[in-house]
Write an enzyme that holds these catalytic residues in place. Structure first.
Site, PDB file in Angstrom:
ATOM      1  N   ASP A  76      -9.168  -3.825   3.750  1.00  0.00           N
ATOM      2  CA  ASP A  76      -7.954  -4.485   3.245  1.00  0.00           C
ATOM      3  C   ASP A  76      -8.350  -5.781   2.544  1.00  0.00           C
ATOM      4  O   ASP A  76      -8.087  -6.882   3.044  1.00  0.00           O
ATOM      5  CB  ASP A  76      -6.994  -4.780   4.409  1.00  0.00           C
ATOM      6  CG  ASP A  76      -6.561  -3.511   5.117  1.00  0.00           C
ATOM      7  OD1 ASP A  76      -6.466  -2.465   4.457  1.00  0.00           O
ATOM      8  OD2 ASP A  76      -6.311  -3.570   6.326  1.00  0.00           O
ATOM      9  N   ASP A 103      -4.474   4.894   2.742  1.00  0.00           N
ATOM     10  CA  ASP A 103      -3.389   4.464   3.626  1.00  0.00           C
ATOM     11  C   ASP A 103      -2.292   3.838   2.766  1.00  0.00           C
ATOM     12  O   ASP A 103      -2.152   2.623   2.711  1.00  0.00           O
ATOM     13  CB  ASP A 103      -3.937   3.448   4.640  1.00  0.00           C
ATOM     14  CG  ASP A 103      -2.892   3.061   5.660  1.00  0.00           C
ATOM     15  OD1 ASP A 103      -1.763   3.580   5.604  1.00  0.00           O
ATOM     16  OD2 ASP A 103      -3.228   2.223   6.525  1.00  0.00           O
ATOM     17  N   LYS A 152       0.858   4.661   3.178  1.00  0.00           N
ATOM     18  CA  LYS A 152       2.091   4.744   3.988  1.00  0.00           C
ATOM     19  C   LYS A 152       3.258   5.221   3.125  1.00  0.00           C
ATOM     20  O   LYS A 152       4.287   4.575   2.985  1.00  0.00           O
ATOM     21  CB  LYS A 152       2.430   3.387   4.614  1.00  0.00           C
ATOM     22  CG  LYS A 152       1.342   2.833   5.491  1.00  0.00           C
ATOM     23  CD  LYS A 152       1.754   2.729   6.920  1.00  0.00           C
ATOM     24  CE  LYS A 152       0.628   2.280   7.814  1.00  0.00           C
ATOM     25  NZ  LYS A 152      -0.421   1.441   7.269  1.00  0.00           N
ATOM     26  N   ASP A 180       9.003   7.723   0.683  1.00  0.00           N
ATOM     27  CA  ASP A 180      10.035   7.748  -0.359  1.00  0.00           C
ATOM     28  C   ASP A 180      10.711   9.117  -0.395  1.00  0.00           C
ATOM     29  O   ASP A 180      10.489   9.949   0.490  1.00  0.00           O
ATOM     30  CB  ASP A 180       9.379   7.389  -1.712  1.00  0.00           C
ATOM     31  CG  ASP A 180      10.307   6.538  -2.570  1.00  0.00           C
ATOM     32  OD1 ASP A 180      11.469   6.941  -2.751  1.00  0.00           O
ATOM     33  OD2 ASP A 180       9.857   5.484  -3.057  1.00  0.00           O
ATOM     34  N   PRO A 237      11.352  12.972  -1.722  1.00  0.00           N
ATOM     35  CA  PRO A 237      10.316  13.987  -1.955  1.00  0.00           C
ATOM     36  C   PRO A 237       9.653  13.903  -3.329  1.00  0.00           C
ATOM     37  O   PRO A 237       8.429  14.007  -3.433  1.00  0.00           O
ATOM     38  CB  PRO A 237      11.079  15.308  -1.762  1.00  0.00           C
ATOM     39  CG  PRO A 237      12.158  14.960  -0.783  1.00  0.00           C
ATOM     40  CD  PRO A 237      12.575  13.557  -1.121  1.00  0.00           C
ATOM     41  N   GLN A 295      -6.289  -6.507  16.637  1.00  0.00           N
ATOM     42  CA  GLN A 295      -4.996  -6.284  17.304  1.00  0.00           C
ATOM     43  C   GLN A 295      -5.160  -6.005  18.799  1.00  0.00           C
ATOM     44  O   GLN A 295      -4.235  -5.532  19.458  1.00  0.00           O
ATOM     45  CB  GLN A 295      -4.230  -5.143  16.622  1.00  0.00           C
ATOM     46  CG  GLN A 295      -3.836  -5.472  15.180  1.00  0.00           C
ATOM     47  CD  GLN A 295      -3.012  -4.348  14.557  1.00  0.00           C
ATOM     48  OE1 GLN A 295      -1.843  -4.166  14.867  1.00  0.00           O
ATOM     49  NE2 GLN A 295      -3.639  -3.587  13.679  1.00  0.00           N
ATOM     50  N   SER A 297     -13.651   2.194  22.551  1.00  0.00           N
ATOM     51  CA  SER A 297     -13.994   3.233  23.519  1.00  0.00           C
ATOM     52  C   SER A 297     -12.796   3.632  24.370  1.00  0.00           C
ATOM     53  O   SER A 297     -12.634   4.809  24.709  1.00  0.00           O
ATOM     54  CB  SER A 297     -15.183   2.812  24.382  1.00  0.00           C
ATOM     55  OG  SER A 297     -15.068   1.478  24.743  1.00  0.00           O
TER      56      SER A 297
HETATM   57  P1  XMP Z   1      -7.061  -4.408  11.422  1.00  0.00           P
HETATM   58  O1  XMP Z   1      -7.506  -5.525  10.564  1.00  0.00           O
HETATM   59  O2  XMP Z   1      -5.903  -4.761  12.303  1.00  0.00           O
HETATM   60  O3  XMP Z   1      -6.544  -3.311  10.375  1.00  0.00           O
HETATM   61  O4  XMP Z   1      -8.169  -3.747  12.185  1.00  0.00           O
HETATM   62  C1  XMP Z   1      -5.892  -2.152  10.743  1.00  0.00           C
HETATM   63  C2  XMP Z   1      -5.667  -1.293   9.557  1.00  0.00           C
HETATM   64  O5  XMP Z   1      -4.885  -0.186   9.935  1.00  0.00           O
HETATM   65  C3  XMP Z   1      -3.581  -0.296   9.350  1.00  0.00           C
HETATM   66  N1  XMP Z   1      -2.686  -0.210  10.468  1.00  0.00           N
HETATM   67  C4  XMP Z   1      -1.878   0.781  10.694  1.00  0.00           C
HETATM   68  N2  XMP Z   1      -1.692   1.877  10.007  1.00  0.00           N
HETATM   69  N3  XMP Z   1      -0.133   2.579  11.634  1.00  0.00           N
HETATM   70  C5  XMP Z   1      -0.802   2.768  10.481  1.00  0.00           C
HETATM   71  O6  XMP Z   1      -0.576   3.794   9.826  1.00  0.00           O
HETATM   72  C6  XMP Z   1      -0.299   1.493  12.358  1.00  0.00           C
HETATM   73  O7  XMP Z   1       0.294   1.335  13.408  1.00  0.00           O
HETATM   74  C7  XMP Z   1      -1.211   0.552  11.865  1.00  0.00           C
HETATM   75  N4  XMP Z   1      -1.602  -0.602  12.354  1.00  0.00           N
HETATM   76  C8  XMP Z   1      -2.531  -1.063  11.459  1.00  0.00           C
HETATM   77  C9  XMP Z   1      -3.473  -1.614   8.659  1.00  0.00           C
HETATM   78  O8  XMP Z   1      -2.738  -1.486   7.473  1.00  0.00           O
HETATM   79  C10 XMP Z   1      -4.906  -1.946   8.412  1.00  0.00           C
HETATM   80  O9  XMP Z   1      -5.357  -1.325   7.220  1.00  0.00           O
END
Ligand code: XMP
Length: 216
Positions: A13, A61, A63, A66, A68, A173, A178
């Site tokens: 990201d 990713d 996400k 929208d 179809p 987060q 593991s």
């Molecule tokens: P971090 O920096 O937190 O990044 O390790 C996590 C990555 O995963 C994505 N992300 C999610 N994607 N559902 C998803 O589909 C989720 O619950 C979720 N949480 C985090 C986030 O955009 C980043 O790329």
């Protein structure tokens, strides 16, 4: 060293395309996949998908969420650029998710059924069963479920035992790689804990070691 059995997906990201390409070139063969999100697509366009796919599997990713027809256009562009996988939302409903699956062709579709951030408790968490049902009906390849909420993860695994589970929520987060694998994840996603580290390559290899120690 080639780690074909890696369960590690690195989320890049970042806006820095040079960093992303250099990192993918150096680590691509040691990890399962690179996850590409909006930041890289916004600065480089969809060609970043094919650029990074030269070094590793890529999971887009975006996400997708929208109607179809718009979902179809996005999924077609992802497929055209050679992605290995794509992430779509399920909450938009079965017609929208089915449009992604159909347009994606051989590209594996993962749908979001639960999320890793605290705000997911406001709405999405209470719809888990419906979201899994919509995803199964749409015939997706896998599901996204949080690696930092092990109870939720186990529920998802129980509801869809045959599906691959990809889990974010590790490191920044609070989740443990593991523990997520032990509770049902097939692959874990790590972003900031790797790319914000002073030595991202070393950090990625550390995660790979943690994951391979589960089995040896
Ligand atoms: P971090 O920096 O937190 O990044 O390790 C996590 C990555 O995963 C994505 N992300 C999610 N994607 N559902 C998803 O589909 C989720 O619950 C979720 N949480 C985090 C986030 O955009 C980043 O790329």
């Amino acid at each position: 060293m080639v780690k074909v059995d890696s369960k590690l997906v690195i989320a890049l990201d970042v806006f820095d395309v040079d960093f992303a390409v250099d990192f993918a070139r150096k680590i691509g063969r040691e990890i399962f996949a690179i996850k590409i999100n909006w930041p890289l697509v916004m600065v480089r366009g969809s060609s970043i998908i094919s650029e990074l796919s030269r070094y590793s599997r890529s999971i887009c990713d975006l996400k997708i969420a929208d109607i179809p027809n718009t979902n179809r256009l996005i999924a077609e562009k992802v497929a055209e650029n050679g992605a290995w996988g794509v992430i779509s939302h399920a909450f938009v409903g079965s017609d929208s998710l089915k449009a992604v699956v159909q347009a994606a062709g051989d590209v594996r579709v993962f749908s979001v059924v639960a999320m890793s951030h605290p705000g997911s408790a406001d709405l999405i968490s209470s719809s888990l069963e419906n979201l899994v049902k919509i995803s199964i009906e749409a015939n997706v390849y896998g599901l996204i479920a949080p690696g930092n909420d092990l109870e939720m993860l186990r529920k998802v695994k129980k509801m869809a035992p045959g599906m691959k589970i990809l889990s974010p929520g590790i490191g920044a987060q609070g989740g443990s790689a593991s523990h997520a694998i032990a509770n049902g994840s097939d692959y874990i996603i790590v972003g900031r804990a790797v790319y914000d580290d002073p030595d991202p390559l070393m950090k990625a290899r550390e995660f790979n070691r943690e994951l391979s120690n589960i089995y040896h």
